[in-house]
Write a protein that holds these residues in place. Structure first.
Motif, short mmCIF file in Angstrom:
data_model
loop_
_atom_site.label_atom_id
_atom_site.label_comp_id
_atom_site.label_asym_id
_atom_site.label_seq_id
_atom_site.Cartn_x
_atom_site.Cartn_y
_atom_site.Cartn_z
N ARG A 55 0.85 -1.19 0.00
CA ARG A 55 0.00 0.00 0.00
C ARG A 55 0.88 1.24 0.00
O ARG A 55 1.84 1.33 0.76
CB ARG A 55 -0.92 0.02 1.22
CG ARG A 55 -1.89 1.20 1.24
CD ARG A 55 -2.72 1.22 2.54
NE ARG A 55 -3.78 2.21 2.47
CZ ARG A 55 -3.63 3.50 2.76
NH1 ARG A 55 -2.43 3.97 3.10
NH2 ARG A 55 -4.66 4.33 2.68
N VAL A 84 -2.62 3.86 -3.61
CA VAL A 84 -2.45 2.68 -4.46
C VAL A 84 -2.34 1.49 -3.52
O VAL A 84 -1.33 1.33 -2.83
CB VAL A 84 -1.20 2.79 -5.35
CG1 VAL A 84 -1.05 1.54 -6.20
CG2 VAL A 84 -1.26 4.03 -6.23
N ASP A 85 -3.39 0.66 -3.47
CA ASP A 85 -3.47 -0.43 -2.51
C ASP A 85 -3.85 -1.72 -3.24
O ASP A 85 -4.89 -1.77 -3.90
CB ASP A 85 -4.51 -0.09 -1.44
CG ASP A 85 -4.50 -1.06 -0.26
OD1 ASP A 85 -4.00 -2.19 -0.42
OD2 ASP A 85 -4.99 -0.69 0.82
N THR A 86 -3.00 -2.75 -3.11
CA THR A 86 -3.26 -4.00 -3.82
C THR A 86 -4.51 -4.71 -3.30
O THR A 86 -5.04 -5.60 -3.97
CB THR A 86 -2.07 -4.96 -3.71
OG1 THR A 86 -1.79 -5.22 -2.33
CG2 THR A 86 -0.84 -4.39 -4.37
N ILE A 119 -8.39 -1.11 -8.66
CA ILE A 119 -7.40 -0.35 -9.42
C ILE A 119 -7.77 1.13 -9.43
O ILE A 119 -8.95 1.48 -9.60
CB ILE A 119 -7.28 -0.90 -10.86
CG1 ILE A 119 -6.11 -0.24 -11.59
CG2 ILE A 119 -8.58 -0.76 -11.63
CD1 ILE A 119 -5.75 -0.91 -12.91
N PRO A 120 -6.82 2.04 -9.23
CA PRO A 120 -7.14 3.48 -9.25
C PRO A 120 -7.64 3.92 -10.62
O PRO A 120 -7.32 3.31 -11.65
CB PRO A 120 -5.79 4.14 -8.92
CG PRO A 120 -4.95 3.07 -8.31
CD PRO A 120 -5.40 1.79 -8.94
N LYS A 136 -2.27 3.57 -12.49
CA LYS A 136 -2.66 2.21 -12.91
C LYS A 136 -1.46 1.29 -13.06
O LYS A 136 -1.52 0.11 -12.69
CB LYS A 136 -3.46 2.27 -14.22
CG LYS A 136 -4.88 2.79 -14.04
CD LYS A 136 -5.64 2.81 -15.35
CE LYS A 136 -7.06 3.31 -15.14
NZ LYS A 136 -7.83 3.39 -16.41
N TRP A 169 -0.14 0.23 -9.63
CA TRP A 169 -1.05 -0.75 -9.03
C TRP A 169 -0.88 -2.11 -9.69
O TRP A 169 -0.82 -3.15 -9.01
CB TRP A 169 -2.49 -0.27 -9.17
CG TRP A 169 -3.50 -1.15 -8.47
CD1 TRP A 169 -3.93 -1.05 -7.18
CD2 TRP A 169 -4.21 -2.26 -9.04
NE1 TRP A 169 -4.86 -2.02 -6.90
CE2 TRP A 169 -5.06 -2.77 -8.03
CE3 TRP A 169 -4.22 -2.86 -10.30
CZ2 TRP A 169 -5.90 -3.87 -8.24
CZ3 TRP A 169 -5.05 -3.95 -10.52
CH2 TRP A 169 -5.88 -4.44 -9.50
N ASN A 170 -0.79 -2.12 -11.02
CA ASN A 170 -0.64 -3.39 -11.75
C ASN A 170 0.65 -4.11 -11.38
O ASN A 170 0.66 -5.33 -11.19
CB ASN A 170 -0.67 -3.14 -13.26
CG ASN A 170 -2.08 -3.23 -13.83
OD1 ASN A 170 -2.59 -4.30 -14.10
ND2 ASN A 170 -2.71 -2.08 -13.99
N ASN A 177 2.45 -3.66 -8.55
CA ASN A 177 2.34 -4.09 -7.15
C ASN A 177 1.42 -5.29 -7.00
O ASN A 177 1.69 -6.20 -6.20
CB ASN A 177 1.84 -2.93 -6.28
CG ASN A 177 2.89 -1.88 -6.02
OD1 ASN A 177 4.06 -2.07 -6.36
ND2 ASN A 177 2.50 -0.76 -5.44
N ARG A 178 0.34 -5.29 -7.76
CA ARG A 178 -0.60 -6.40 -7.69
C ARG A 178 0.04 -7.69 -8.22
O ARG A 178 -0.20 -8.79 -7.69
CB ARG A 178 -1.86 -6.06 -8.50
CG ARG A 178 -3.02 -7.04 -8.37
CD ARG A 178 -3.59 -7.06 -6.97
NE ARG A 178 -4.69 -8.01 -6.86
CZ ARG A 178 -5.97 -7.66 -6.93
NH1 ARG A 178 -6.30 -6.39 -7.08
NH2 ARG A 178 -6.91 -8.57 -6.82
#
Length: 349
Positions: free
Chosen positions: A125, A137-139, A143-144, A150, A153-154, A156-157
């Motif tokens: 996060r 931005v939090d997994t 998605i933001p 984006k 987030w992608n 990190n996810r």
């Protein structure tokens, strides 16, 4: 996270029972600096096994690990930075950033003193606040909507929800960490939906590999798990580590550790030090450009005696930087102050 500044240590403790009603904790008297014993209610003292992971011999404490097969141990790191910038006119700008990395370590097996451990990468996060606005931005969240967030987030996810395998001995020496390739492939796939140019995508993956690989994690865990000297330390004893804060090696971060107290199932050490104030000046004609900077850290780290695992770390770090330009008649300065909290397992304070 400022990993170079905030190290995770492992310290030991001993509990001496004196009566059924009370137990004693050994600690350093802050006024005299001498080792003293303090009585506490016996029911407040955590159970310490007969042969704990962290124990003393003739008052000298050494570290080891005694992790249980099938058990999972937490390692969540959290950092909060509050930055204040003051321009030459005196106007200030404030900004806050936070980052959380959530991991756990599950012990699959132990043979001949070697642990087989699964590292579970659970969540990441990041948030930034300035001018009354906050972006996150939090997994663990959706998605933001913002395009520039984006990709973060992608990536990190794709990083989280994965597992790595670690081999570690009972002294905390990390032998190997494997399982990176499937994660790299997952990240490459995630980036493929956002970056159409093959060269750009390859460059992005290569960049990530430089910061997320076996060597980086082994170095990180080595600093985290083996900070106490191999020879051991006594209560009240101080030891110091020093490492480069920049690529040139010009700036050294010094960390001073003291075994502060032992007892009640917890060993606690204090951390101080930082980077002494440094000033550099460069002149060209009548113009002089000067830069001063300093860093100070202060905090505590707590460890479990039975297992050797960290229970909590809370260190504050203050960084001050002042940049001044002068023509000999008048000068203008820009000041930046950053107050950081660097924590491990913050919920266990």
């Amino acid at each position: 996270m400022m990993k170079n500044i905030a190290a995770i240590a492992l310290i030991s403790l001993a509990i001496v029972s004196c009566k059924k009603e009370t137990a004693t904790i050994t600690k350093v008297d802050p006024k005299t600096g001498k080792t003293i014993t303090v009585e506490v209610p016996a029911d407040s003292v955590a159970e310490v096994k007969a042969n704990p992971a962290i124990k003393d011999s003739l008052g000298v404490f050494t570290q080891s690990f005694k992790l249980e097969k099938g058990k999972t141990y937490p390692l969540t790191t959290y950092q909060r930075d509050v930055k204040t910038m003051t321009d030459p006119s005196g106007k200030t700008l404030n900004g806050t950033s936070e980052s959380t990395d959530e991991m756990t370590f599950t012990v699959n097996d132990v043979k001949s003193g070697i642990y087989d451990i699964t590292i579970n990468l659970i969540g990441k996060r990041n948030s930034q606040s300035a001018d009354g606005k906050t972006i996150v931005v939090d997994t663990k969240q959706a998605i933001p909507k913002e395009d520039n967030l984006k990709m973060i987030w992608n990536v990190n996810r794709a990083l989280t929800g994965n597992k790595l395998n670690m081999k570690m001995d009972s002294k905390g020496n990390v032998i190997s960490i494997t399982g990176f390739e499937p994660i790299y492939a997952k990240i490459s796939t995630a980036l493929g939906t956002l970056i159409k140019d093959a060269n750009q995508k390859a460059s992005a993956v290569a960049s990530l590999k430089q910061s997320f690989n076996e060597k980086v994690l082994k170095d990180q865990f080595a600093k985290n798990l083996t900070i106490i000297p191999k020879k051991g330390v006594k209560i009240g004893e101080k030891w110091t580590t020093s490492e480069s804060a920049d690529e040139t090696g010009k700036y050294k971060v010094t960390s001073n550790y003291v075994l502060k107290s032992v007892g009640n199932g917890i060993a606690e050490i204090s951390v101080t030090g930082g980077i002494p104030k440094k000033e550099e000046k460069k002149s060209q004609g009548e113009m002089t450009h000067s830069m001063s900077s300093e860093l100070a850290q202060n905090g505590t780290i707590k460890f479990d005696q039975n297992t050797g695992w960290i229970t909590n770390q809370n260190i504050t770090v203050k960084t001050t930087q002042v940049e001044t330009i002068s023509d000999g008649k008048q000068s203008q300065s820009m000041k930046s102050v950053s107050n950081s909290s660097v924590m491990v397992n913050p919920s266990a304070k």
